[in-house]
Scaffold this active site. Sequence first.
Site, PDB file in Angstrom:
ATOM      1  N   ASP A 103      -9.414  -6.409   3.142  1.00 50.88           N
ATOM      2  CA  ASP A 103      -8.120  -6.895   2.657  1.00 50.88           C
ATOM      3  C   ASP A 103      -7.835  -8.332   3.067  1.00 50.88           C
ATOM      4  OD1 ASP A 103      -7.417  -4.586   1.330  1.00 50.88           O
ATOM      5  OD2 ASP A 103      -6.413  -3.701   3.047  1.00 50.88           O
ATOM      6  N   ASP A 114       0.847  -1.184   0.000  1.00 51.34           N
ATOM      7  CA  ASP A 114       0.000   0.000   0.000  1.00 51.34           C
ATOM      8  C   ASP A 114       0.887   1.240   0.000  1.00 51.34           C
ATOM      9  OD1 ASP A 114      -2.447  -1.385   0.174  1.00 51.34           O
ATOM     10  OD2 ASP A 114      -2.170  -1.656   2.319  1.00 51.34           O
TER      11      ASP A 114
END
Length: 868
Positions: free
Chosen positions: A601, A308
């Site tokens: 996620d 990320d």
Amino acid sequence: MTLPDLPGDRPPAGPDGLGTAEAARRLAADGPNALPVPRPPAPVLLLLRQLTHFFAVMLWVAAGLAVIGGMPQLGVAIAVVVVVNGVFAFVQEYRADRAGQRLRDLLPVRATVLRDGHRVTVAAEELVRGDVVLLDAGDRISADLRLDRVDGLALDESLLTGESVPVRPDTGGRALAGTFVTQGTARATVTATGAATRLAGIAALTRATRRPPGPLAQRLSQVVRVVAVIAVLVGVVFLGVALLLGMDPTAGFLVAVGVTVALVPEGLLPTVTLSLARAAHAMARERALVRRLEAVETLGSTTVICTDKTGTLTGNRMSVVRVWTPPGAAEVHGSGYDPDGTVDAGPARAAVTRLAGAAARAVTGRAVLREGVWTPVGDPMEVALHVLALRCGLDPAADERARPEVRRVVFDPRRRRTLAVVSGPGGAAEVVVVGAGETVLPLCGTEPAAASAVDAMARDGLRVLAVAARVLPPGTADAAAPPALERGLELLGVVGLQDPPRDGVAEAVRRCRDAHIRLTMITGDHPATARAVAEQVGLALPGSPVVVAADLPPDDAALGELIDHDGTVVARATPEDKLRIARALRARGHIVAMTGDGVNDGPALREADIGVAMGRSGTDVAREAADLVLLDDHFATIVTAVAFGRATFANIRRFLTYHLTDNVAELAPFLLWGLTAGGVPLALGVLQVLALDIGTDLLPALALGAEPPTSSALRGPARTGRLVDRRVLGRAFGVLGPTEAVVELGAFLAVLLLGGWRWGATPSVPLLAAASGAAFTAVVLGQLANAFACRSEHRPAGRWSLRGNRLLLVAVVVELGLLGVFLAVPPVAGVLGHTLPTAAGWALAALAVPAVLLVDRVHKAATRGRAA
């Protein structure tokens, strides 16, 4: 399954929640909100389990046969082997249990509650009945709750019911401890804590199950089985040779049993466990918490890291630095979350103030003054919008009291915006929408200047949000669906938030490139923002693609081909995109590490070979799904963890090489005795071999398993595949082992010949004992040198710092001390069947050290030359 009714409530808390004093009183009365901890098995039972498994029982039988056959020394030695390895395995299991407890301590579950009218975060153990809890997507529910108000709430109850489909309870329904919020928000009241929860009842009925062995354990078990089979075959061969030479069958059988026991690597698996545990402990000190020990070794094989941007490459400490409104632009100045900054707005001051107030009402993140320090509570991006309102002189808290929230549609990765409806005078209400520019601007009509502002801020690496609003007619706020609420919005403006890269990220990216680890950034941000940050930290390479997730091909094979490039950036990605990317890269043969922090996620983290969750900003759902939790949320910590993983793989190969080398030196006397049909006496007896295994070799092997990562751990591609491969076998059986054996047998024969022995004759007892002492000394000294040679597969011992592994220095000192005990203490030497070597024996045995180091240096130089 049917769930029972909830227990009765205490008197409910008021709208401001419980008072601090009342919460403390209830906590003292009911105790902490924690599940009853089952009593662990008694240490004595754990130890007995390690002494009575199948392989241990076999060794106990062999010890009994030795005693019955008239060799009590051998029986005692075998028993010592069983006990030493049993105790060692017990210690590792005991440490593993304590490590699990430390894991729970390092990852405390938190809950957001109302106390004294303030929104605060407390440890889940401090929840009490009557507490008002505020739930958000990603939260783990830590007590049984009654839902007082819900807004798009969805719960994952699979832990309790086994149903994977989220449920959507209504107001007045319940939420049980052990479930997760997957979507929406809610306000709820605690009705049961600790042992009174439904989860505690299920836990009491559930029997603990063991995780099936993973790939590393299976590979190690295979190595142990192969070596054990070889040891048994060698024992059978020597039994046959003994019988052919006319030895008494009982004596021959006992010798064969002793050889087999000595050659079986009983301590291999506990040594590997210790190596993994030490690596996990060291990684925890570096702020990387391993949830499964086997993940340590997998980390070292990583070939792609999908990371990320926000919070991992950047600090996730956001602040609004630029605002654009239709009347004009503004610059915002200030430090962190302190509201004492300034807003240079000029003629646009009123418009910026209106935007700031609306944005603060649409989000729940807040900056709170605690002990004189402004502290963020909630999402850092939302906190930054709240701070902007404070810097504009607004008081969002007062506005909230005057105009309470009617409803909220929380942010989700597909809509990429959040919506709040706030009450107004006369029954009217105001809709406020905050989200990504490309999702909000189309709801406001055409505004070319706004689009240009979005693009300009994104190119500068800012995270960009658009804010829009509209006034609703009375009576329409509750019934209208979100699409209807979002029609005819007025664009209030665009804000640019700065989230600078973390210190050390650029260096960590460079180390990944040195390690041949490819990097892919996956972010929900604007592609221009993502590219700018990727270029700032060095992740983006010239020509590396920047792809918008909506343009990814639907076919996984085509997707893998598109993104399988170092420096790829995927923008505007959803959790589903992360899952597909992990699957596509794994299909192309990569070992994938995937970072994540959001509630959605979890699937991507489980799909990746290594799921990496954020320990500070991540949701409980993500942390439960991950193999590795970053306690500092820093990308550089991932790279440090990879270095430890590579070091662990290398350490396993180090002590395997060390152990197999010793096996060659231990077998050599028996081979010479068999090949000469007994013409050459045995240089080492079975008890001496056992003394080598459990006495002098154990600590150096453990020390090799604790070798820290070197500066070269992240140079070149990862070593993967077999633990015992051609290189390990070649070094042990073709180079180091034969060198030790030659010196060992040379010292033995030289002492015999200098003492007057001739081929085929039976030497005197003192002469044979001195010669055997020389052989024993040669093996110990050879293994001492071998320990330093095994510290690297490529660099010779002289190129290593002796201070790099202090445990190895301690082990070598202990090894030399034990050698002195085994040779010079008469009772011990008498049992082993040797004495102090002669002067010539000492000199020849000492040659083992330079011989092993020299041969190791030559071999490493030759293999480097061939590799070049």
